[in-house]
Motif scaffolding. Structure first.
Motif, PDB file in Angstrom:
ATOM      1  N   SER A  29       0.821  -1.217   0.000  1.00 11.02           N
ATOM      2  CA  SER A  29       0.000   0.000   0.000  1.00 11.02           C
ATOM      3  C   SER A  29       0.851   1.261   0.000  1.00 11.02           C
ATOM      4  CB  SER A  29      -0.916   0.023   1.231  1.00 11.02           C
ATOM      5  OG  SER A  29      -1.842  -1.031   1.182  1.00 11.02           O
ATOM      6  N   PHE A  35      -2.680   1.924  -6.880  1.00 10.84           N
ATOM      7  CA  PHE A  35      -2.623   0.631  -7.564  1.00 10.84           C
ATOM      8  C   PHE A  35      -3.011  -0.461  -6.574  1.00 10.84           C
ATOM      9  CE2 PHE A  35      -0.195  -3.143  -9.013  1.00 10.84           C
ATOM     10  CZ  PHE A  35      -0.784  -3.291 -10.262  1.00 10.84           C
ATOM     11  N   VAL A  36      -2.469  -0.364  -5.346  1.00 10.86           N
ATOM     12  CA  VAL A  36      -2.873  -1.213  -4.232  1.00 10.86           C
ATOM     13  C   VAL A  36      -3.722  -0.344  -3.323  1.00 10.86           C
ATOM     14  CG1 VAL A  36      -2.085  -2.504  -2.212  1.00 10.86           C
ATOM     15  CG2 VAL A  36      -0.789  -2.634  -4.349  1.00 10.86           C
ATOM     16  N   THR A  39      -3.781  -3.280   2.260  1.00 14.70           N
ATOM     17  CA  THR A  39      -2.932  -4.403   2.648  1.00 14.70           C
ATOM     18  C   THR A  39      -3.224  -4.703   4.108  1.00 14.70           C
ATOM     19  OG1 THR A  39      -1.176  -3.606   1.168  1.00 14.70           O
ATOM     20  CG2 THR A  39      -0.562  -5.286   2.771  1.00 14.70           C
ATOM     21  N   PHE A  50      -6.138  -4.883  -4.818  1.00 15.28           N
ATOM     22  CA  PHE A  50      -5.714  -4.000  -5.901  1.00 15.28           C
ATOM     23  C   PHE A  50      -6.887  -3.157  -6.390  1.00 15.28           C
ATOM     24  CE2 PHE A  50      -2.819  -7.520  -5.720  1.00 15.28           C
ATOM     25  CZ  PHE A  50      -1.576  -6.953  -5.919  1.00 15.28           C
ATOM     26  N   ALA A 113       0.609  -6.614 -14.797  1.00 18.31           N
ATOM     27  CA  ALA A 113       0.403  -6.042 -13.464  1.00 18.31           C
ATOM     28  C   ALA A 113       1.712  -5.482 -12.903  1.00 18.31           C
ATOM     29  CB  ALA A 113      -0.180  -7.095 -12.527  1.00 18.31           C
ATOM     30  N   GLY A 117       2.325  -1.700 -11.774  1.00 15.71           N
ATOM     31  CA  GLY A 117       2.759  -1.458 -10.408  1.00 15.71           C
ATOM     32  C   GLY A 117       4.081  -0.720 -10.332  1.00 15.71           C
TER      33      GLY A 117
END
Length: 125
Positions: A29, A35-36, A39, A50, A113, A117
């Motif tokens: 995070s 993107f995240v 967590t 995500f 991904a 990321g």
């Protein structure tokens, strides 16, 4: 087994980048906000959510603070073992991210991904 390796230059010092990347509980995070989106950790397990709605259950395999390297694995039907390592290069640092996955057919999705990321990680760190 497909092996996907990505490397990116970061402007952070290696120590500063490692403080985020090496933190299993909150690292995702913090390194890739947006993107995240969440967590949550419980011992050596974490749940990473995500922005696209994907939820990953991951298990911590190893942390080597001296080498600035963390290894984790996806918990589930696919094999996905990943490592992230921060390397001091005298101009900031480099992040090396590797995923080893089975079946090979999931490699394209994982690579896409990782590319997304890393763009966020690079801006953040």
């Amino acid at each position: 087994m497909a092996s996907i390796r990505k490397e990116v230059q970061l402007s952070s010092t290696a120590d500063d980048a490692w403080k985020v990347i090496g933190d299993f509980a909150t690292g995702p995070s913090r390194m890739a906000p947006g993107f995240v989106v969440d967590t949550r950790a419980d011992g050596d397990q974490r749940t990473v959510t995500f922005a696209d709605g994907t939820v990953a259950q991951e298990r911590l395999i190893a942390v080597d603070h001296d080498a600035r390297r963390i290894v984790y694995a996806l918990v589930g039907p696919e094999h996905d073992n990943a490592s992230m390592q921060v390397v001091d290069d005298g101009h900031g640092c480099r992040l090396i991210w590797i995923h080893d996955v089975l079946p090979d057919g999931v490699a394209a999705r994982i690579e896409a991904a990782m590319t997304q990321g890393l763009a966020v990680i690079r801006r953040t760190l």
